[in-house]
Design an enzyme around this catalytic site. Structure first.
Site, PDB file in Angstrom:
ATOM      1  N   GLY A 275       0.756  -1.224   0.038  1.00 27.21           N
ATOM      2  CA  GLY A 275       0.241  -0.280   0.100  1.00 27.21           C
ATOM      3  C   GLY A 275       0.360   1.151   0.392  1.00 27.21           C
ATOM      4  N   SER A 276       2.284   1.495  -0.390  1.00 25.58           N
ATOM      5  CA  SER A 276       2.488   2.331  -0.908  1.00 25.58           C
ATOM      6  C   SER A 276       2.182   3.603  -1.705  1.00 25.58           C
ATOM      7  CB  SER A 276       4.398   2.239  -1.251  1.00 25.58           C
ATOM      8  OG  SER A 276       3.961   1.432  -2.446  1.00 25.58           O
ATOM      9  N   ASN A 277       1.339   3.086  -2.546  1.00 28.21           N
ATOM     10  CA  ASN A 277       0.681   4.035  -2.952  1.00 28.21           C
ATOM     11  C   ASN A 277      -0.522   4.896  -2.731  1.00 28.21           C
ATOM     12  OD1 ASN A 277       1.697   4.443  -6.474  1.00 28.21           O
ATOM     13  ND2 ASN A 277       1.420   2.425  -6.840  1.00 28.21           N
TER      14      ASN A 277
ATOM     15  N   LEU B  37      -3.642  -6.668  -8.256  1.00 30.76           N
ATOM     16  CA  LEU B  37      -3.857  -8.105  -9.256  1.00 30.76           C
ATOM     17  C   LEU B  37      -4.112  -8.240  -9.383  1.00 30.76           C
ATOM     18  CD1 LEU B  37      -0.116  -8.655  -7.283  1.00 30.76           C
ATOM     19  CD2 LEU B  37      -0.344  -7.379  -9.054  1.00 30.76           C
TER      20      LEU B  37
ATOM     21  N   ASN C  46      -5.701   2.504 -13.444  1.00 31.05           N
ATOM     22  CA  ASN C  46      -4.210   1.692 -12.838  1.00 31.05           C
ATOM     23  C   ASN C  46      -3.149   2.220 -12.465  1.00 31.05           C
ATOM     24  OD1 ASN C  46      -3.352  -0.864 -11.646  1.00 31.05           O
ATOM     25  ND2 ASN C  46      -2.621  -1.480 -14.129  1.00 31.05           N
TER      26      ASN C  46
ATOM     27  N   HIS D 255       1.070   1.457 -13.573  1.00 29.21           N
ATOM     28  CA  HIS D 255       1.092  -0.065 -13.873  1.00 29.21           C
ATOM     29  C   HIS D 255       2.430   0.701 -14.241  1.00 29.21           C
ATOM     30  CE1 HIS D 255       2.086  -3.568 -16.309  1.00 29.21           C
ATOM     31  NE2 HIS D 255       2.955  -3.309 -16.753  1.00 29.21           N
TER      32      HIS D 255
ATOM     33  N   ASP E 263      -4.064  -4.050 -19.326  1.00 28.07           N
ATOM     34  CA  ASP E 263      -3.497  -2.666 -19.580  1.00 28.07           C
ATOM     35  C   ASP E 263      -3.226  -1.811 -21.367  1.00 28.07           C
ATOM     36  OD1 ASP E 263      -1.800  -3.326 -16.970  1.00 28.07           O
ATOM     37  OD2 ASP E 263      -0.915  -4.373 -17.972  1.00 28.07           O
TER      38      ASP E 263
ATOM     39  N   GLU F  50       6.116   6.866  -9.394  1.00 25.10           N
ATOM     40  CA  GLU F  50       4.262   5.853  -9.378  1.00 25.10           C
ATOM     41  C   GLU F  50       3.712   7.012  -8.560  1.00 25.10           C
ATOM     42  OE1 GLU F  50       3.857   1.730  -8.413  1.00 25.10           O
ATOM     43  OE2 GLU F  50       5.436   0.923  -9.783  1.00 25.10           O
TER      44      GLU F  50
END
Length: 203
Positions: free
Chosen positions: A12-14, A87, A104, A106, A147, A176
């Site tokens: 969960g760093s984003n 994922l 999303n 990527h 994607d 990101e």
């Protein structure tokens, strides 16, 4: 207030980058839900520490009904779904209900190193195997493909001669965090326009 749901599978760093940007008043948003498709994802602990409603919907248990269960939770309650290291593949009614309202992140410069089986460290392994000089990340809208949706933002990093997949992954992750937050800001402020599959920013 612009409302979002964040879907995660891991640390969960984003998600943390989004929460920090909200606290810093860069984003005028609220995170209504955090949903993980894996038991034990640390991102759920991050959400709980901020008193955000959290759900763990293990993909092994829900199988093909996972997307429908997510839709039950968030339908009518959020403006945007953010896949932040999520994922599982979304499918079914949620894609129609939230058309052009799912993004999303990527870890490559799409259309390079994306699609089925391309996630996590595998992306960076393939990039280095190929010998690219520039890597990066992409925020894109989610559609029925993998994607394949319209690109919102891309950020690049220079590939160093001594890079390993792990070192490259760390530098791309920094970008990101920036790209995802910037994309949410543009969308929440209605500053992007779709022209076919091309997205134009209104500044």
């Amino acid at each position: 207030m612009f409302k979002i749901a964040v879907l995660i599978s891991g640390g969960g760093s984003n998600l943390q980058a989004i929460m920090d940007s909200i606290e810093d008043k860069y984003l005028n948003c609220s995170i209504e839900f955090v949903i993980s498709d894996r038991e034990g994802a640390f991102g759920i602990e991050r959400a709980k520490s901020h008193n955000i409603k959290s759900f763990v919907l293990d993909r092994k248990s829900y199988g093909n009904t996972l997307s429908d269960r997510i839709l039950e939770i968030i339908d009518g309650r959020v403006d945007l779904i953010v896949l932040a290291g999520y994922l599982s593949i979304l499918n079914g009614n949620i894609l129609e209900r939230f058309k052009n309202r799912i993004i999303n992140i990527h870890p490559s410069l799409i259309p390079a190193f994306c699609g089925k089986g391309m996630y996590g460290i595998k992306v960076h392994e393939k990039a280095l195997e190929y010998g690219v000089k520039v890597a990066g990340c992409t925020v894109h809208f989610v559609d029925e493909g993998t994607d394949t949706g319209s690109i919102v933002i891309q950020k690049s990093v220079k590939v160093e001669d001594d890079d390993t997949p792990e070192t490259l992954q760390k530098r791309v992750l920094v970008e990101e965090h920036k790209a995802l937050v910037e994309a949410i800001k543009l969308i929440s402020e209605e500053k992007i326009v779709l022209q076919g599959r091309k997205i134009c920013s209104i500044i």
